[in-house]
Structures are given as structure tokens and as C-alpha cells.
Design a protein around this motif. Sequence first.
Motif, PDB file in Angstrom:
ATOM      1  N   ILE A 327       0.814  -1.214   0.000  1.00 30.17           N
ATOM      2  CA  ILE A 327       0.000   0.000   0.000  1.00 30.17           C
ATOM      3  C   ILE A 327       0.844   1.258   0.000  1.00 30.17           C
ATOM      4  CG2 ILE A 327      -1.643   1.351   1.368  1.00 30.17           C
ATOM      5  CD1 ILE A 327      -2.779  -1.359   2.344  1.00 30.17           C
ATOM      6  N   GLY A 328       1.909   1.268   0.764  1.00 29.11           N
ATOM      7  CA  GLY A 328       2.713   2.473   0.888  1.00 29.11           C
ATOM      8  C   GLY A 328       1.964   3.536   1.667  1.00 29.11           C
ATOM      9  N   ASP A 329       1.851   4.736   1.100  1.00 31.37           N
ATOM     10  CA  ASP A 329       1.147   5.824   1.774  1.00 31.37           C
ATOM     11  C   ASP A 329      -0.230   6.087   1.158  1.00 31.37           C
ATOM     12  OD1 ASP A 329       3.308   6.259   3.464  1.00 31.37           O
ATOM     13  OD2 ASP A 329       4.302   7.592   2.013  1.00 31.37           O
ATOM     14  N   ASN A 330      -0.738   5.150   0.390  1.00 34.31           N
ATOM     15  CA  ASN A 330      -2.021   5.327  -0.298  1.00 34.31           C
ATOM     16  C   ASN A 330      -3.167   5.017   0.662  1.00 34.31           C
ATOM     17  OD1 ASN A 330      -4.288   5.253  -1.988  1.00 34.31           O
ATOM     18  ND2 ASN A 330      -3.055   4.563  -3.736  1.00 34.31           N
ATOM     19  N   ILE A 362      -5.045  -6.293  14.630  1.00 39.60           N
ATOM     20  CA  ILE A 362      -4.179  -5.881  13.531  1.00 39.60           C
ATOM     21  C   ILE A 362      -4.621  -4.542  12.960  1.00 39.60           C
ATOM     22  CG2 ILE A 362      -3.205  -6.619  11.325  1.00 39.60           C
ATOM     23  CD1 ILE A 362      -4.216  -9.462  12.062  1.00 39.60           C
ATOM     24  N   TYR A 363      -5.929  -4.355  12.838  1.00 40.61           N
ATOM     25  CA  TYR A 363      -6.446  -3.199  12.119  1.00 40.61           C
ATOM     26  C   TYR A 363      -6.311  -1.890  12.897  1.00 40.61           C
ATOM     27  CZ  TYR A 363      -8.495  -5.683   8.154  1.00 40.61           C
ATOM     28  OH  TYR A 363      -8.677  -6.395   7.005  1.00 40.61           O
ATOM     29  N   VAL A 364      -6.482  -1.925  14.209  1.00 37.48           N
ATOM     30  CA  VAL A 364      -6.445  -0.671  14.976  1.00 37.48           C
ATOM     31  C   VAL A 364      -5.081   0.016  14.847  1.00 37.48           C
ATOM     32  CG1 VAL A 364      -6.565   0.346  17.274  1.00 37.48           C
ATOM     33  CG2 VAL A 364      -8.289  -1.316  16.564  1.00 37.48           C
ATOM     34  N   PRO A 365      -3.973  -0.650  15.160  1.00 37.21           N
ATOM     35  CA  PRO A 365      -2.678   0.039  14.985  1.00 37.21           C
ATOM     36  C   PRO A 365      -2.385   0.367  13.528  1.00 37.21           C
ATOM     37  CG  PRO A 365      -2.344  -2.272  15.561  1.00 37.21           C
ATOM     38  CD  PRO A 365      -3.790  -1.993  15.750  1.00 37.21           C
ATOM     39  N   LEU A 366      -2.811  -0.496  12.598  1.00 37.84           N
ATOM     40  CA  LEU A 366      -2.568  -0.241  11.181  1.00 37.84           C
ATOM     41  C   LEU A 366      -3.335   0.992  10.708  1.00 37.84           C
ATOM     42  CD1 LEU A 366      -1.196  -1.265   8.593  1.00 37.84           C
ATOM     43  CD2 LEU A 366      -3.240  -2.646   8.162  1.00 37.84           C
ATOM     44  N   ALA A 367      -4.616   1.103  11.113  1.00 44.17           N
ATOM     45  CA  ALA A 367      -5.431   2.254  10.709  1.00 44.17           C
ATOM     46  C   ALA A 367      -4.881   3.548  11.296  1.00 44.17           C
ATOM     47  CB  ALA A 367      -6.882   2.040  11.147  1.00 44.17           C
ATOM     48  N   LEU A 368      -4.484   3.510  12.551  1.00 45.31           N
ATOM     49  CA  LEU A 368      -3.922   4.704  13.177  1.00 45.31           C
ATOM     50  C   LEU A 368      -2.606   5.107  12.522  1.00 45.31           C
ATOM     51  CD1 LEU A 368      -4.692   3.990  16.956  1.00 45.31           C
ATOM     52  CD2 LEU A 368      -5.956   5.467  15.362  1.00 45.31           C
ATOM     53  N   ALA A 369      -1.833   4.121  12.100  1.00 46.05           N
ATOM     54  CA  ALA A 369      -0.556   4.409  11.432  1.00 46.05           C
ATOM     55  C   ALA A 369      -0.787   5.096  10.087  1.00 46.05           C
ATOM     56  CB  ALA A 369       0.230   3.118  11.236  1.00 46.05           C
ATOM     57  N   GLY A 371      -3.161   7.129   9.586  1.00 40.81           N
ATOM     58  CA  GLY A 371      -3.754   8.428   9.842  1.00 40.81           C
ATOM     59  C   GLY A 371      -5.265   8.475   9.839  1.00 40.81           C
ATOM     60  N   PHE A 372      -5.919   7.309   9.962  1.00 44.62           N
ATOM     61  CA  PHE A 372      -7.372   7.298  10.039  1.00 44.62           C
ATOM     62  C   PHE A 372      -7.813   7.811  11.407  1.00 44.62           C
ATOM     63  CE2 PHE A 372      -6.713   4.052   6.723  1.00 44.62           C
ATOM     64  CZ  PHE A 372      -7.615   4.509   5.757  1.00 44.62           C
ATOM     65  N   SER A 373      -8.910   8.554  11.436  1.00 40.79           N
ATOM     66  CA  SER A 373      -9.458   9.057  12.694  1.00 40.79           C
ATOM     67  C   SER A 373     -10.032   7.907  13.512  1.00 40.79           C
ATOM     68  CB  SER A 373     -10.557  10.086  12.409  1.00 40.79           C
ATOM     69  OG  SER A 373     -11.686   9.437  11.837  1.00 40.79           O
ATOM     70  N   PRO A 374     -10.273   8.123  14.807  1.00 42.81           N
ATOM     71  CA  PRO A 374     -10.897   7.061  15.610  1.00 42.81           C
ATOM     72  C   PRO A 374     -12.231   6.578  15.039  1.00 42.81           C
ATOM     73  CG  PRO A 374      -9.976   8.728  17.052  1.00 42.81           C
ATOM     74  CD  PRO A 374      -9.827   9.252  15.653  1.00 42.81           C
ATOM     75  N   LEU A 375     -13.092   7.513  14.567  1.00 45.04           N
ATOM     76  CA  LEU A 375     -14.372   7.114  13.981  1.00 45.04           C
ATOM     77  C   LEU A 375     -14.160   6.294  12.706  1.00 45.04           C
ATOM     78  CD1 LEU A 375     -16.729  10.231  14.369  1.00 45.04           C
ATOM     79  CD2 LEU A 375     -16.876   8.025  15.540  1.00 45.04           C
ATOM     80  N   ALA A 376     -13.214   6.719  11.879  1.00 49.45           N
ATOM     81  CA  ALA A 376     -12.929   5.973  10.656  1.00 49.45           C
ATOM     82  C   ALA A 376     -12.390   4.580  10.985  1.00 49.45           C
ATOM     83  CB  ALA A 376     -11.924   6.737   9.799  1.00 49.45           C
ATOM     84  N   THR A 377     -11.583   4.486  12.036  1.00 40.68           N
ATOM     85  CA  THR A 377     -11.058   3.185  12.456  1.00 40.68           C
ATOM     86  C   THR A 377     -12.182   2.264  12.920  1.00 40.68           C
ATOM     87  OG1 THR A 377      -8.985   4.235  13.143  1.00 40.68           O
ATOM     88  CG2 THR A 377      -9.437   2.035  14.007  1.00 40.68           C
ATOM     89  N   VAL A 378     -13.130   2.817  13.682  1.00 44.40           N
ATOM     90  CA  VAL A 378     -14.293   2.027  14.107  1.00 44.40           C
ATOM     91  C   VAL A 378     -15.065   1.533  12.895  1.00 44.40           C
ATOM     92  CG1 VAL A 378     -16.495   2.091  15.329  1.00 44.40           C
ATOM     93  CG2 VAL A 378     -14.503   3.252  16.296  1.00 44.40           C
ATOM     94  N   ALA A 379     -15.274   2.417  11.913  1.00 49.13           N
ATOM     95  CA  ALA A 379     -16.010   2.037  10.709  1.00 49.13           C
ATOM     96  C   ALA A 379     -15.293   0.934   9.946  1.00 49.13           C
ATOM     97  CB  ALA A 379     -16.215   3.256   9.813  1.00 49.13           C
TER      98      ALA A 379
END
Length: 440
Positions: A327-330, A362-369, A371-379
Amino acid sequence: MNPVVISVCVMLALALMRVNVVVALTFSAVLGGLLGGLSITDTISAFEGGLGGGATIALSYAMLGTFAVAISRSGITDKLANAVVRKLRGEDSETASTAVKYSVLLLLGLLAVSSQNLIPIHIAFIPIVIPPLLEVFNRLNMDRRLVACVLTFGLITPYMVLPVGFGGIFLNNILLKNLHDNGLDVVGSDVLTAMLLPAAGMVFGLLTAVFISYKQPRQYVEKQPKKDNVEQQTYNSKHLWIAVVAIATALCVQLYSGSMIVGALAGFMVFTFGGVIKWSETQDVFTRGVHMMAMIGFIMISAAGFAAVMKATGGVESLVGSLAEVIGDNKPLAALLMLVVGLLVTMGIGSSFSTIPIIATIYVPLALAFGFSPLATVALVGTAAALGDAGSPASDSTLGPSSGLNADNQHDHIWDTVVPTFVHYNLPLIIFGWIAAMVL
């Protein structure tokens, strides 16, 4: 190639070729374990060790099946079916038939929604309510694939947005808890807000199925003799009131204890003490309930074994890790691929409830890395888990509708339930879940 991807694809291919789902799950689990580097002994050990994880679910369905049989003994379901049949008789106009058709679909949708919170019997109502209505569907030339889509919508969407009953378990006890365990600081209201847009994808899929995909009539063979004496049938009003009390009791006990098994048992005992079920008939009723839900229970147990093997291979972690490198930074691509991986995992396991503990880590640290917001991470986590519940051969949300609609052997589980629900719900969920990740 990743063992999880291969296993899920093989399982789906076998299911599409009409191989028994239990056989498909078992074979795919063994294949995935071997491809994941496990020995045959370790693979079998992991599979057998995971079977116990499905035992509670299987017993829950057995008790729910028994409770559903008791409900049918009260006469409520037959009264409902006969009322619809009487409505149809003498109404040959296309307008009248269309009105009855959509009224029946609305009623079934509301009943499916209620089975997740108001009357917490989950899919156990389907093999009881649907078979008496097959005559109605045939008279209306109603496409049963449409009925499957309506039922699956009612079984899935409520737990995504309503924090009551099964929704309370999914949103609070599982999703919110695992998000907290993995370091995401959100509250219950955040979870509800984040899941509204993905749930809108389910609504979009439902409307597409009702008004576009399956709007045209479909002919079925009438295999059961028509009951011309339904108007003369009578019902014991006492039994109907006992049924209401039993349903309310089951709801209250389940909410208080958090156990479907105890709730169904309490409701069944109300039927027994109320005289709807004689003490001498309890063995027969329980046997019928177990028989009705046995195949679903075996599939869910096999799915638990499949999930255990997938965990043992570490295939999910390696899959997400390889995706992170590609993915890189996409950020938009990251959201899309995370949802697709969630679809693959849930399609194999067959349960969104069981998927969250696997992917949240796996997804929570990956999503935060990324730059997804907390709400976006929940979604992302919530949608990735819900994906695949519709459209999975091993999901109770597809097994339940098939168990009722195939009562006369004219509805195929894979091609008439799994494929239609996959197309109408998983694809919109990916789109709406991706939008939620981008805008929240």
C-alpha cells in the motif's frame, strides 16, 4: 500465496459446486493448515481444538429451535399464515396481489429485525414461520431469492446499529471492547455514529433487491395440497396469550443473563407450565428443535474449527503485513484492502462476531498508522467484520433463510441465498464502508 486466501477460495469454490458446507470447511481447513506450514498432526489438532468454540453456539441454536417449535405449537405462526391466505383468496387483481406481496415482505423484515432484539430467538423463527408461508409465496409468484435478501437484511443490519439484544453484544461487548483492548479511545456513541453509514449500504442493497433485481415473478411448483378449510380452523386464545408471556420471559431472561440458552429455556418452561406443551411431549419437542437446527449447528462448529486453523497458521497477520508493504502511503487503497481482507476472513469463519477479535488486533494500529481518525477506524473494523456475514455459506444469516425457504426442496442454499446476499450486501458494504473511512 497466503493460506487464508487459498482456504477461503477453495471453500467457496467447493460450496458453489454444491459440496456439503461441512465437508468444504473441513477440507479447506486441512488444506490451509498444510499450506500455512503446519504438519498434518498440528492441523488436525488445531481444527479439533477449535470445534469446542462452536459448541456453545450449537447448543444455543438447539435450545432456540426447541423454543421455536414450542411457539409453533401455540398456533401463532399458523394463524399468521392462514390470515395471509384468506387475504389472498378472492383478490385476483394485480394491484391487490402487489399490496399483499409488499406487506408480507415488510412483515418478514420486521420479524427478522425483532428476532435480534425484541424477541431474541435469532434465526430459530425462520424454519417455523416460513414453511407455512410457502403457499403464499407461490400464489404471489414471489422470487424466494428476494425473501432470502429481506430475511438476511433483518438478521444483520440491527446488530450493526441497534445496541439492544444481539446488537448490544456486537457493538458493546465485542466491537467496543476489542477497540479498547487495542488502544483506541472511543465510547459507545462513537461506535453507533461510525456504523450508520455502512448500515446505509445494507439499506441500499435491500432496496435494490426489492425494486430491481427480484421484482419480476418467478414460478414454483406447488408441492403441498392447499388448505381449503383454513377459515374453519380455531385457535386456543389461552395458548396465544401464553406464547406472548413466554416470548416476553425469554427476552427478559436473555437480557438479564446474557445467555440465549437460558433465555430460550425460560421461555420453553413457560410453555410447559402453561399447558401448551405437555410434560410427556417435552422430549419430542426438544428432538424436533434439535433436528431443525442440527445442520446449522454442525456448520457453525466446523466454522469454529476452520477459524482455529487459520489463527494457527498466522495467515491473517502475514496477509495484512504484506498488504501494508504494498500500500505504501495510499490511504484510500489501504481502506479498500482492509475491507477486502475482512471480507475474506469473515467469509471463511462465517461469523462477524468471531471475526472482530482477529482483525481488531491488527487493524487498529494499522489504521492509526495510516492516519485514520478514531471514527474511521471504528467504521473500518466494524464493516470489515460485518462483511461476509451475508454471502458466506457458513453464516447463520444465510443458513437460517435457506432452512425455511427450502422446506419443499425448491431453494438452493448457495445459488438462491448465498450468491444473492453476497451481491446485494457485501458489495454495497465495501463501498459505503470505504466512504465512511474516508469522510469520518
